[in-house]
Design a protein around this motif. Structure first.
Motif, PDB file in Angstrom:
ATOM      1  N   UNK A   8       0.850  -1.189   0.000  1.00 46.17           N
ATOM      2  CA  UNK A   8       0.000   0.000   0.000  1.00 46.17           C
ATOM      3  C   UNK A   8       0.887   1.241   0.000  1.00 46.17           C
ATOM      4  N   UNK A   9       0.726   2.086  -1.002  1.00 45.35           N
ATOM      5  CA  UNK A   9       1.476   3.337  -1.095  1.00 45.35           C
ATOM      6  C   UNK A   9       0.584   4.474  -0.589  1.00 45.35           C
ATOM      7  N   UNK A  10       1.014   5.137   0.466  1.00 40.15           N
ATOM      8  CA  UNK A  10       0.233   6.208   1.081  1.00 40.15           C
ATOM      9  C   UNK A  10       0.731   7.561   0.585  1.00 40.15           C
ATOM     10  N   UNK A  11      -0.177   8.360   0.070  1.00 38.67           N
ATOM     11  CA  UNK A  11       0.173   9.668  -0.492  1.00 38.67           C
ATOM     12  C   UNK A  11      -0.721  10.739   0.123  1.00 38.67           C
ATOM     13  N   UNK A  12      -0.085  11.731   0.697  1.00 41.59           N
ATOM     14  CA  UNK A  12      -0.844  12.879   1.198  1.00 41.59           C
ATOM     15  C   UNK A  12      -1.061  13.854   0.046  1.00 41.59           C
ATOM     16  N   UNK A  13      -2.222  14.458  -0.015  1.00 35.45           N
ATOM     17  CA  UNK A  13      -2.529  15.389  -1.096  1.00 35.45           C
ATOM     18  C   UNK A  13      -1.527  16.533  -1.155  1.00 35.45           C
ATOM     19  N   UNK A  14      -1.411  17.152  -2.310  1.00 33.53           N
ATOM     20  CA  UNK A  14      -0.513  18.297  -2.486  1.00 33.53           C
ATOM     21  C   UNK A  14      -1.094  19.517  -1.759  1.00 33.53           C
ATOM     22  N   UNK A  15      -0.344  20.612  -1.789  1.00 33.34           N
ATOM     23  CA  UNK A  15      -0.743  21.808  -1.042  1.00 33.34           C
ATOM     24  C   UNK A  15      -2.095  22.344  -1.494  1.00 33.34           C
ATOM     25  N   UNK A  16      -2.986  22.538  -0.528  1.00 33.00           N
ATOM     26  CA  UNK A  16      -4.283  23.150  -0.799  1.00 33.00           C
ATOM     27  C   UNK A  16      -4.323  24.566  -0.240  1.00 33.00           C
ATOM     28  N   UNK A  17      -5.353  25.306  -0.611  1.00 38.34           N
ATOM     29  CA  UNK A  17      -5.444  26.692  -0.137  1.00 38.34           C
ATOM     30  C   UNK A  17      -5.569  26.771   1.382  1.00 38.34           C
ATOM     31  N   UNK A  18      -6.099  25.727   2.014  1.00 39.94           N
ATOM     32  CA  UNK A  18      -6.228  25.742   3.471  1.00 39.94           C
ATOM     33  C   UNK A  18      -4.883  25.541   4.157  1.00 39.94           C
ATOM     34  N   UNK A  19      -3.847  25.131   3.414  1.00 40.24           N
ATOM     35  CA  UNK A  19      -2.510  24.930   3.979  1.00 40.24           C
ATOM     36  C   UNK A  19      -1.645  26.181   3.916  1.00 40.24           C
ATOM     37  N   UNK A  20      -2.098  27.205   3.213  1.00 40.87           N
ATOM     38  CA  UNK A  20      -1.243  28.357   2.938  1.00 40.87           C
ATOM     39  C   UNK A  20      -0.812  29.124   4.178  1.00 40.87           C
ATOM     40  N   UNK A  21      -1.716  29.268   5.144  1.00 40.20           N
ATOM     41  CA  UNK A  21      -1.396  30.085   6.313  1.00 40.20           C
ATOM     42  C   UNK A  21      -0.167  29.562   7.041  1.00 40.20           C
ATOM     43  N   UNK A  22      -0.124  28.261   7.282  1.00 42.87           N
ATOM     44  CA  UNK A  22       1.008  27.689   8.016  1.00 42.87           C
ATOM     45  C   UNK A  22       2.295  27.830   7.217  1.00 42.87           C
ATOM     46  N   UNK A  68     -11.244  22.784   0.075  1.00 43.42           N
ATOM     47  CA  UNK A  68     -10.176  23.520  -0.607  1.00 43.42           C
ATOM     48  C   UNK A  68      -9.568  22.749  -1.770  1.00 43.42           C
ATOM     49  N   UNK A  69      -9.287  23.472  -2.849  1.00 40.62           N
ATOM     50  CA  UNK A  69      -8.623  22.892  -4.015  1.00 40.62           C
ATOM     51  C   UNK A  69      -7.121  23.131  -3.913  1.00 40.62           C
ATOM     52  N   UNK A  70      -6.359  22.614  -4.867  1.00 36.59           N
ATOM     53  CA  UNK A  70      -4.915  22.773  -4.852  1.00 36.59           C
ATOM     54  C   UNK A  70      -4.498  24.171  -5.272  1.00 36.59           C
ATOM     55  N   UNK A  71      -3.411  24.644  -4.685  1.00 39.28           N
ATOM     56  CA  UNK A  71      -2.821  25.916  -5.064  1.00 39.28           C
ATOM     57  C   UNK A  71      -1.924  25.694  -6.287  1.00 39.28           C
ATOM     58  N   UNK A  72      -1.451  26.765  -6.930  1.00 41.05           N
ATOM     59  CA  UNK A  72      -0.463  26.593  -8.014  1.00 41.05           C
ATOM     60  C   UNK A  72       0.766  25.808  -7.564  1.00 41.05           C
ATOM     61  N   UNK A  73       1.224  26.058  -6.336  1.00 40.45           N
ATOM     62  CA  UNK A  73       2.336  25.282  -5.798  1.00 40.45           C
ATOM     63  C   UNK A  73       1.953  23.816  -5.655  1.00 40.45           C
ATOM     64  N   UNK A  74       0.714  23.574  -5.259  1.00 40.63           N
ATOM     65  CA  UNK A  74       0.234  22.202  -5.143  1.00 40.63           C
ATOM     66  C   UNK A  74       0.270  21.460  -6.461  1.00 40.63           C
ATOM     67  N   UNK A  75      -0.082  22.153  -7.554  1.00 34.21           N
ATOM     68  CA  UNK A  75      -0.049  21.512  -8.874  1.00 34.21           C
ATOM     69  C   UNK A  75       1.387  21.209  -9.302  1.00 34.21           C
ATOM     70  N   UNK A  76       2.340  22.055  -8.895  1.00 34.36           N
ATOM     71  CA  UNK A  76       3.746  21.763  -9.173  1.00 34.36           C
ATOM     72  C   UNK A  76       4.192  20.522  -8.398  1.00 34.36           C
ATOM     73  N   UNK A  77       3.715  20.393  -7.167  1.00 31.35           N
ATOM     74  CA  UNK A  77       4.025  19.214  -6.372  1.00 31.35           C
ATOM     75  C   UNK A  77       3.441  17.956  -7.005  1.00 31.35           C
ATOM     76  N   UNK A  78       2.239  18.081  -7.559  1.00 33.46           N
ATOM     77  CA  UNK A  78       1.600  16.947  -8.236  1.00 33.46           C
ATOM     78  C   UNK A  78       2.455  16.487  -9.413  1.00 33.46           C
ATOM     79  N   UNK A  79       2.923  17.436 -10.218  1.00 34.48           N
ATOM     80  CA  UNK A  79       3.717  17.089 -11.390  1.00 34.48           C
ATOM     81  C   UNK A  79       5.041  16.434 -10.976  1.00 34.48           C
ATOM     82  N   UNK A  80       5.658  16.948  -9.923  1.00 36.66           N
ATOM     83  CA  UNK A  80       6.910  16.367  -9.439  1.00 36.66           C
ATOM     84  C   UNK A  80       6.694  14.944  -8.954  1.00 36.66           C
TER      85      UNK A  80
END
Length: 271
Positions: A8-22, A68-80
């Motif tokens: 089982x490969x566990x993957x946490x979602x990429x950066x979402x808008x709710x993660x930006x503050x931290x 929350x959806x993914x941020x632009x940074x999140x989409x870069x993380x997805x591609x990586x």
């Protein structure tokens, strides 16, 4: 009989808008406390200012927080992540992608495990995996025959906490991660019919209710309840015929999932 030993490969979602503050606060502290502001380049400064603005929006605009959806940074993380999956050969080994029915996890799963081809290997059109749109700037519109099936499973969604649409304050940006989580609407999902229209290539048949009946105003899922849900999810995974699967979920749930099935403490997991 289902295989009793699985990968089982566990993957946490990429950066979402709710993660930006931290993320933004961490960067600001580094700049202020450690003198990073003296050497920061103009381009990075503009990016930081943009992140601050988006952090504020994510606190005061419901559409940025609710599911929350993914941020632009999140989409870069997805591609990586996708490049790593393809380069490692993992993409061809996965027999099933299990995904939490939330926008950020659905986007991550489709972006990482979806193929670039518009048609399958026989030149035949396949069901669209993820429609391209304002929140889905991904060009991978359809899976090829190499793509594994995708199924949404509500057992692996994030900790179900009380959502609050209270007004923004700078104090809220300084709250701990757990406190911000408990005061966020990011963990309440949309109707399944909405997801089905946006992600028609993902199977949502296992989700029993169209509306989010698990989320209730003023009621928070206890830690014990979430751990029981994690155990039920593990049993469901073990009942599947696939030998190797990927799970795209959320950090807090995955943390408790590993604790529930291993009996380990938080320190043992190193999280």
């Amino acid at each position: 009989m289902a295989t009793q030993y699985k990968t089982i490969h566990l993957i946490r979602h990429a950066q979402g808008y709710h993660n930006l503050a931290r993320t933004t606060l961490t960067e600001l502290r580094r700049l202020i406390l450690f003198g990073g502001w003296r050497t920061i380049k103009l381009g990075r400064l503009l990016q930081l200012l943009s992140s601050i603005w988006l952090s504020i929006l994510s606190r005061i605009v419901p559409s940025y927080r609710f599911d929350a959806s993914l941020t632009p940074t999140g989409w870069l993380q997805v591609e990586k992540c996708r490049q790593m999956v393809v380069a490692s050969g993992l993409a061809s080994k996965i027999g099933l992608v299990v995904v939490s029915p939330m926008t950020r996890t659905l986007q991550t799963a489709a972006g990482v495990f979806g193929e670039r081809e518009i048609y399958d290997d026989n030149g035949e059109a396949k069901p669209i995996l993820m429609k391209k749109g304002k929140t889905n700037p991904c060009t991978r519109a359809k899976p090829s025959t190499k793509s594994p099936p995708f199924v949404a499973q509500e057992l692996c969604r994030e900790h179900i906490v009380r959502a609050s649409l209270s007004s923004f304050s700078f104090q809220s940006l300084l709250m701990s991660s757990r406190a911000r989580q408990a005061h966020s609407a990011a963990h309440r999902r949309r109707d399944i019919s909405s997801y089905s229209a946006e992600f028609p290539g993902i199977d949502f048949s296992l989700v029993q209710h169209d509306q989010d009946v698990l989320w209730r105003p003023g009621v928070e899922e206890s830690l014990q309840e979430m751990q029981e849900r994690a155990k039920a999810f593990f049993q469901w995974l073990m009942s599947r015929e696939e030998k190797e699967m990927a799970v795209v979920s959320h950090s807090y749930f995955l943390h408790e999932f590993l604790r529930a099935i291993s009996g380990s403490s938080t320190s043992d997991l190193g999280w």
